[in-house]
Every structure is written in C-alpha cells, then in structure tokens.
Write an enzyme that holds these catalytic residues in place. Sequence first.
Site, mmCIF file in Angstrom:
data_model
loop_
_atom_site.group_PDB
_atom_site.id
_atom_site.type_symbol
_atom_site.label_atom_id
_atom_site.label_comp_id
_atom_site.label_asym_id
_atom_site.label_seq_id
_atom_site.Cartn_x
_atom_site.Cartn_y
_atom_site.Cartn_z
ATOM 1 N N HIS A 44 2.596 -0.077 -1.721
ATOM 2 C CA HIS A 44 3.063 -1.442 -2.001
ATOM 3 C C HIS A 44 4.303 -1.299 -2.883
ATOM 4 C CE1 HIS A 44 1.906 -5.848 -3.078
ATOM 5 N NE2 HIS A 44 3.208 -5.664 -3.158
ATOM 6 N N GLU A 76 2.795 -2.529 2.456
ATOM 7 C CA GLU A 76 2.401 -3.900 2.153
ATOM 8 C C GLU A 76 3.328 -4.491 1.108
ATOM 9 O OE1 GLU A 76 -1.685 -3.375 0.963
ATOM 10 O OE2 GLU A 76 -1.142 -3.074 -1.138
ATOM 11 N N HIS A 198 -9.123 -3.884 -1.658
ATOM 12 C CA HIS A 198 -9.064 -4.261 -3.068
ATOM 13 C C HIS A 198 -10.433 -4.037 -3.717
ATOM 14 C CE1 HIS A 198 -5.833 -5.825 -5.639
ATOM 15 N NE2 HIS A 198 -6.811 -6.108 -6.471
#
Length: 246
Positions: A44, A76, A198
């Site tokens: 990310h 992402e 997550h």
Amino acid sequence: MPAKLSVNLNAIAMLRNRRDLPWPDVIGVGRLALAAGAHGLTVHPRPDERHTRHSDLPLIRALIDDEFPQAEFNIEGYPSEDFLALVEKNQPEQVTLVPDDPAQATSDHGWNFVADATFLTPVVRRLKKGGFRVSLFSDADPTGIGAARDTGADRIELYTGPYGSYHSDSGKEAKELERLGKTADAAIAAGLQVNAGHDLTVANLPALARRVPALAEVSIGHGLTADALEYGMAGTVGRFLRACGW
C-alpha cells in the site's frame, strides 16, 4: 480451493524506514515469503511513503517476474491520479481500491458503493482497460453489493478489522463473522469474487475460511509480521497457509 495468501510488506517497510538503512530488506523478506509458499505480495504505497516506498515497487515486480512468475503482485491504495499512474507503471496483477485519507494510519473502512459509484466507475473502467483485476474494499454490509458490481469491479475485499478487534470477545466475533459471511454471500450471488484483509491471524482465519468457503485471497501484513518475529518468515507463512486450509 483454499484462499490464496498474499503477504503485505508494509509493516516490514515501516520498520526499515525507522532508520536511514537498507534493512530489513523489503525485497529479501518478500523473497522469503514467496519461497515459503505465499501466493503473492501486497503493498500500500501511501503518498508520504511512510511504509512502502514508490521505489520498492519495480523491485517487487522484478522479483516476481524473475523468480516467482506464478505469484501475483497486489497494489492497494486510494485512486488518485498519482496512484493510478504508479499502478500503470508497475503493472500488478491486482489493484485494490481503498477509500483512505492520506492522513489515516491504516485502512479502517470500506467504500460507500452507492454514494461513490460515480467516482469509482470510471476508475474501474480505466484499470480494467489496462488489464488489471480490480478489487474494492468493502465493509461487512451486503446492502451496497449491487452497486459494487455495477462499477465493473471483479472482486470485493472484506474489511475484517472489526472481526480481528473482537479477538477477546467470542460473542461479538461470531456476530461480525456472520456479517462478513452475509456480505460475501451477496457478493458471490452478484458474480463478484471475494478477498479479505485486515487484522487476520492464524487464530481467526479458519473460522472465516469455513464461513466463506469461496474466499479467493487473504492479504495479511501486521499479524503475519508480528508472528514472524517469533516463528521466522518462512515458518509464519506456513502457519498462515495452514490456517487458510492448505
């Protein structure tokens, strides 16, 4: 087939960035994860580069292409023009779009698919035209899944943060798991594939995999990195693969 495991390298990169030194070696750790059986790597790259640096991306792309061509690269982030250009330059197999503010410490909610459809649809179209699989970060809420499908996306990624946060409350954990399951059911019925990520751990992954047997992929960083301090990266990847059902 069990869910594939993509190892998120952000926590490794954050540790490296604490010092102006080249270790821990993000690419080297990624190599260890893939050699141990991980199916892909996730990053990310935030605008301030506090975790993964933009300069890491071509090195990860080369690692996969040169040494692990069966693996996938997942990038992402929030779909700003800068992010989209970064994706197009580094050619991941999958792009996961998240509704992050640059100031957020980490992703903490999914898209409002109905309200955000006008914004997301041309972004998804652009990415699909570029040949990328597109996944949209989703809360555990089935009501907007039709709007997610209508953007043209291929997958949703279930935001499992609340599920992970209830690790010491089995009742709340079970309720959140069912919310995730119903969202996955709606997505699959709509023709979307389902990822998750997550705060997933070897403790809570098996129940998620049982409730969502069609789960395509899990992307895991923090919990996996924490376990690697105790079990090593190769041993930890093995633990998480077994938790997924491999």
